[in-house]
Design a protein around this motif. Structure first.
Motif, PDB file in Angstrom:
ATOM      1  N   VAL A 153     -12.004  -4.193 -11.790  1.00 56.17           N
ATOM      2  CA  VAL A 153     -11.217  -3.399 -10.827  1.00 56.17           C
ATOM      3  C   VAL A 153     -10.402  -2.301 -11.492  1.00 56.17           C
ATOM      4  O   VAL A 153      -9.775  -1.500 -10.793  1.00 56.17           O
ATOM      5  N   GLU A 163     -11.118  -6.486   0.984  1.00 53.70           N
ATOM      6  CA  GLU A 163     -10.417  -5.722  -0.041  1.00 53.70           C
ATOM      7  C   GLU A 163     -11.063  -5.938  -1.412  1.00 53.70           C
ATOM      8  O   GLU A 163     -11.179  -5.013  -2.220  1.00 53.70           O
ATOM      9  N   LEU A 170     -12.642  -2.973  -3.837  1.00 55.94           N
ATOM     10  CA  LEU A 170     -12.229  -2.788  -5.224  1.00 55.94           C
ATOM     11  C   LEU A 170     -13.357  -3.010  -6.220  1.00 55.94           C
ATOM     12  O   LEU A 170     -13.211  -2.707  -7.402  1.00 55.94           O
ATOM     13  N   ASP A 204      -0.626 -11.606  -6.238  1.00 59.56           N
ATOM     14  CA  ASP A 204      -1.087 -11.403  -4.858  1.00 59.56           C
ATOM     15  C   ASP A 204      -2.544 -11.811  -4.691  1.00 59.56           C
ATOM     16  O   ASP A 204      -3.349 -11.723  -5.624  1.00 59.56           O
ATOM     17  N   LYS A 217      -7.657  -0.993 -14.892  1.00 58.73           N
ATOM     18  CA  LYS A 217      -6.409  -1.443 -15.508  1.00 58.73           C
ATOM     19  C   LYS A 217      -5.248  -1.500 -14.529  1.00 58.73           C
ATOM     20  O   LYS A 217      -4.524  -2.509 -14.460  1.00 58.73           O
ATOM     21  N   GLY A 218      -5.030  -0.421 -13.775  1.00 61.22           N
ATOM     22  CA  GLY A 218      -3.861  -0.368 -12.903  1.00 61.22           C
ATOM     23  C   GLY A 218      -3.849  -1.456 -11.857  1.00 61.22           C
ATOM     24  O   GLY A 218      -2.837  -2.145 -11.661  1.00 61.22           O
ATOM     25  N   LYS A 219      -4.971  -1.627 -11.150  1.00 58.65           N
ATOM     26  CA  LYS A 219      -5.029  -2.643 -10.094  1.00 58.65           C
ATOM     27  C   LYS A 219      -5.007  -4.040 -10.693  1.00 58.65           C
ATOM     28  O   LYS A 219      -4.390  -4.953 -10.128  1.00 58.65           O
ATOM     29  N   ALA A 220      -5.647  -4.228 -11.848  1.00 55.31           N
ATOM     30  CA  ALA A 220      -5.616  -5.540 -12.493  1.00 55.31           C
ATOM     31  C   ALA A 220      -4.193  -5.919 -12.865  1.00 55.31           C
ATOM     32  O   ALA A 220      -3.754  -7.053 -12.633  1.00 55.31           O
ATOM     33  N   THR A 227      -9.796  -6.805 -15.304  1.00 52.70           N
ATOM     34  CA  THR A 227      -9.625  -5.409 -15.720  1.00 52.70           C
ATOM     35  C   THR A 227     -10.954  -4.682 -15.759  1.00 52.70           C
ATOM     36  O   THR A 227     -11.064  -3.528 -15.331  1.00 52.70           O
ATOM     37  N   GLU A 280      -1.461  -4.933 -11.469  1.00 49.32           N
ATOM     38  CA  GLU A 280      -0.734  -5.250 -10.239  1.00 49.32           C
ATOM     39  C   GLU A 280      -1.038  -6.659  -9.764  1.00 49.32           C
ATOM     40  O   GLU A 280      -0.129  -7.447  -9.451  1.00 49.32           O
ATOM     41  N   LEU A 281      -2.321  -6.993  -9.701  1.00 50.22           N
ATOM     42  CA  LEU A 281      -2.714  -8.311  -9.203  1.00 50.22           C
ATOM     43  C   LEU A 281      -2.252  -9.424 -10.137  1.00 50.22           C
ATOM     44  O   LEU A 281      -1.830 -10.492  -9.683  1.00 50.22           O
ATOM     45  N   LEU A 299      -6.260 -11.339  -2.612  1.00 47.86           N
ATOM     46  CA  LEU A 299      -7.093 -10.332  -1.965  1.00 47.86           C
ATOM     47  C   LEU A 299      -7.982 -10.994  -0.927  1.00 47.86           C
ATOM     48  O   LEU A 299      -8.614 -12.014  -1.201  1.00 47.86           O
TER      49      LEU A 299
END
Length: 279
Positions: free
Chosen positions: A173, A192, A196, A186, A175-178, A170, A180-181, A188
């Motif tokens: 990268v 990518e 990020l 997923d 909050k939102g992308k963390a 978090t 998601e991952l 990376l």
């Protein structure tokens, strides 16, 4: 190469490498003070088990105590993996009580890396998944080979990261992308991860260790006291119990009272390279 322990015989396959009593690691210290720690469980893709975590703790503590060690590179053996994750056979035997302790022990070791006043670079030479991604994120910087892959796939096993992955991912990268991952599991690719901000650089695999050494040597040419305080100040930003601005002001004051500061300013005014002593 110079051993940081009582000397052990060189191995016939690698005469330049000095062996150490740590079962799952290889430790090499070069003449310029760079310690390379190589996780060495290639048949398990360097997966982390309790013994390897204990070895990492011992190696980091020895490096911090050894005045000849000025910086650290952390990497994995083989061409496929930095650390492919946790040892699932060991993980499967955990329950709620010993699972919590398992996570706390790993967090303690990874915090030692993060809080080291000697710079630590992760040379990510392949898969960095689960605990491997967490280990890389605990380092101060990450340099990835082009074939590197990053991810926190713990949800595939019905569990969450335990070694700080939810927190450091978090931070790096957002909050939102963390989320998601962490929720998809997923992976990376290296490019990518670079986009990020998860890694600092991506280089061809053949150039990975050389690039890390050059980067570390650039840092080691600066004032070591100041470099250590930079690490502490940045870490203070993420510690809710600390005031980052006050930490910075205190560190600035300490630097101003140091021999390194006097040498650095003299060298600048005299137009010569500074000879820092770390005091």
């Amino acid at each position: 190469m110079v051993p940081i322990f009582t000397p052990y015989p060189s191995t016939s396959e690698h005469p330049e490498r000095m062996t150490t009593p740590l079962e799952n690691l290889l430790l090499d210290r070069s003449d310029d003070g760079i310690l390379t720690i190589t996780l060495n469980r290639p048949s398990k893709l360097n997966a982390l088990n309790a013994a390897t975590i204990a070895d990492i703790k011992q190696a980091i503590q020895l490096a911090l105590d050894d005045k000849q060690v000025r910086g650290i590179i952390l990497t994995g053996s083989g061409e496929k993996a930095f650390v492919a994750g946790a040892d699932i056979a060991e993980l499967a035997g955990l329950n709620e009580v010993n699972g919590r302790r398992f996570a706390e022990q790993g967090q303690e070791v990874f915090c030692m890396i993060e809080e080291s006043t000697k710079p630590v670079i992760a040379a990510v030479n392949g898969f960095a998944l689960g605990g491997g991604c967490e280990l890389a994120m605990a380092c101060h910087m990450r340099v990835a080979a082009e074939n590197a892959r990053f991810g926190q796939p713990e949800v595939n096993l019905g569990v969450v990261p335990g070694y700080g992955g939810t927190q450091r991912l978090t931070q790096l990268v957002g909050k939102g992308k963390a989320l998601e991952l962490l929720m998809t599991g997923d992976q990376l690719k290296a490019d990518e991860a670079l986009r990020l901000g998860l890694v600092n650089h991506v280089v061809p695999a053949a150039e990975l260790l050389g690039f890390c050494r050059e980067l570390l040597l650039r840092i080691l040419g600066k004032g070591p006291l100041a470099v250590g305080m930079v690490i502490d100040c940045v870490n203070a930003y993420f510690a809710p119990e600390r005031n980052g601005y006050q930490t910075e002001a205190n560190s600035f004051g300490r630097c101003c009272g140091s021999e390194d500061f006097r040498e650095g300013t003299r060298a600048f005014l005299e137009k010569r390279p500074a000879q820092f002593q770390g005091a």
